[in-house]
Write a protein that holds these residues in place. Structure first.
Motif, short mmCIF file in Angstrom:
data_model
loop_
_atom_site.label_atom_id
_atom_site.label_comp_id
_atom_site.label_asym_id
_atom_site.label_seq_id
_atom_site.Cartn_x
_atom_site.Cartn_y
_atom_site.Cartn_z
N UNK A 123 -9.63 -3.85 -2.10
CA UNK A 123 -10.04 -2.70 -1.11
C UNK A 123 -9.79 -3.31 0.54
N UNK A 124 -9.79 -4.43 0.55
CA UNK A 124 -9.42 -5.08 1.87
C UNK A 124 -7.99 -4.88 2.15
N UNK A 125 -7.64 -4.63 1.01
CA UNK A 125 -5.34 -4.42 0.86
C UNK A 125 -5.68 -2.80 1.80
N UNK A 126 -5.77 -2.34 1.46
CA UNK A 126 -6.50 -0.82 1.15
C UNK A 126 -6.59 -0.74 3.49
N UNK A 127 -7.26 -1.73 3.56
CA UNK A 127 -7.59 -1.45 4.81
C UNK A 127 -6.94 -1.67 5.73
N UNK A 128 -6.47 -3.53 6.09
CA UNK A 128 -4.59 -2.94 6.49
C UNK A 128 -3.82 -2.56 6.43
N UNK A 129 -3.04 -2.07 5.27
CA UNK A 129 -2.33 -1.67 4.87
C UNK A 129 -2.62 -0.07 5.36
#
Length: 361
Positions: A123-129
């Protein structure tokens, strides 16, 4: 607006305002089945409207036509460039909003999903991308009427200078108080450390790389969301990240959104974490690569004690006067702890910029 599945029957509406809302909805080519109030903050309010076209979301927004025109233009521009954000429905006459009795209303489609979780690596990667895609997609935007509701790009140094001066002023004032409470003592015990950090941050902003980036962004434009955080994001049923609440868009360096999400994630975790910061920035870098010099600007903004300043200003400017003093003290302790944990992490991160920048190249 995007809606997470949090319906619980809604909240009862004032009869008068219910009548106003029905008049608003009547200007759309819809058959309304029911209306439920989801939230009401005075100037802002949100309703769920069940219609023959499914569920829709009505928002009362606290600004005028020129601001709304820019927001609607930005939504179209971002959607056209690949940002997942709910579309705006038009009235029967083709308008993107309704004005009634001095209030402004905008109707959005609904997207169902769940809130992303900072503790979840995926999820955190999805937010930053998603944030990186938002910034990249916004480049080149121009106002349809020449008006930008917010243009923070050129106010960086003056705003930070003002905040630093306020901290110094509060320090002088509280030192003169005879009967200091625990909040005062906690503030005074730490303010010099954070004033030093503020001065160091401002020194970095005198570097040519900052001036050049601002100049470039004045030409190309980049929008910051200003609250690109879990509360305004949804992982849709299709697995994609959706962003909503475009009320506070501003022309600025991407750093503003990056610093805010870093502070939110680290604050929730209780302290700064180098592995988490590296993970977040590498994800961002994959989609909207920054240069080493630009990461130095991010470092300066992180170095400024935004969390400490925010909590102190809430107390000394009575912006949360309904809070008991013990709540202010507890929050200040949390902010101080988080702020003090960042310096070594930030130094280590800046020492590993080759690793981050290489990832996005």
């Amino acid at each position: 607006m995007t809606l997470k599945p949090y319906h619980d029957g809604g909240v009862s509406m004032d009869t008068t305002f219910s009548d106003i809302l029905k008049k608003v909805v009547s200007q759309y080519p819809l058959k309304v089945k029911s209306i439920s109030l989801l939230s009401d903050k005075g100037k802002k309010a949100v309703w769920s409207i069940q219609t023959d076209k499914g569920e829709l979301i009505m928002k009362k927004v606290p600004f005028d036509e020129t601001h709304i025109d820019f927001m609607l233009h930005a939504i179209r521009y971002l959607r056209g460039n690949g940002v997942n954000t709910p579309d705006v429905l038009k009235t029967g006459s083709g308008q993107g909003y309704v004005k009634l009795d001095g209030e402004y209303f905008v109707l959005f489609e609904t997207v169902y999903g769940r809130s992303p979780e900072y503790e979840n690596d995926s999820d955190l990667s999805l937010i930053l991308k998603g944030m990186a895609n938002f910034h990249r997609a916004s480049r080149g935007i121009e106002s349809p009427n020449g008006f930008y509701p917010s243009y923070l790009l050129t106010k960086w140094k003056s705003d930070l200078q003002t905040r630093m001066e306020r901290l110094a002023t509060w320090k002088e004032q509280r030192q003169q108080v005879k009967n200091k409470n625990e909040f005062d003592r906690l503030f005074l015990a730490n303010v010099d450390t954070f004033l030093q950090q503020a001065r160091a941050a401002l020194t970095t902003l005198n570097q040519p790389c900052f001036v050049q980036w601002v100049k470039e962004t004045e030409a190309t434009k980049t929008l910051c969301h200003q609250d690109f955080a879990a509360g305004n994001l949804v992982v849709g049923r299709d697995g994609k990240l959706y962003v909503y609440d475009m009320d506070s868009l501003t022309v600025d360096l991407p750093v503003r959104d990056l610093r805010k999400i870093l502070n939110k994630v680290m604050k929730k975790g209780g302290s700064w974490s180098l592995p988490t910061m590296l993970k977040m920035m590498k994800a961002y870098q994959q989609v909207n690569p920054l240069t080493k010099d630009q990461y130095l600007v991010l470092g300066a903004d992180i170095q400024f004690p935004h969390l400490f300043y925010g909590q102190v200003s809430k107390y000394y400017e009575n912006r949360e006067d309904s809070w008991p003093v013990n709540k202010h003290i507890a929050r200040l302790k949390d902010m101080i702890s988080t702020e003090l944990s960042k310096n070594n992490v930030l130094k280590s991160f800046l020492g590993r910029l080759d690793e981050v920048v290489k990832r996005g190249s």
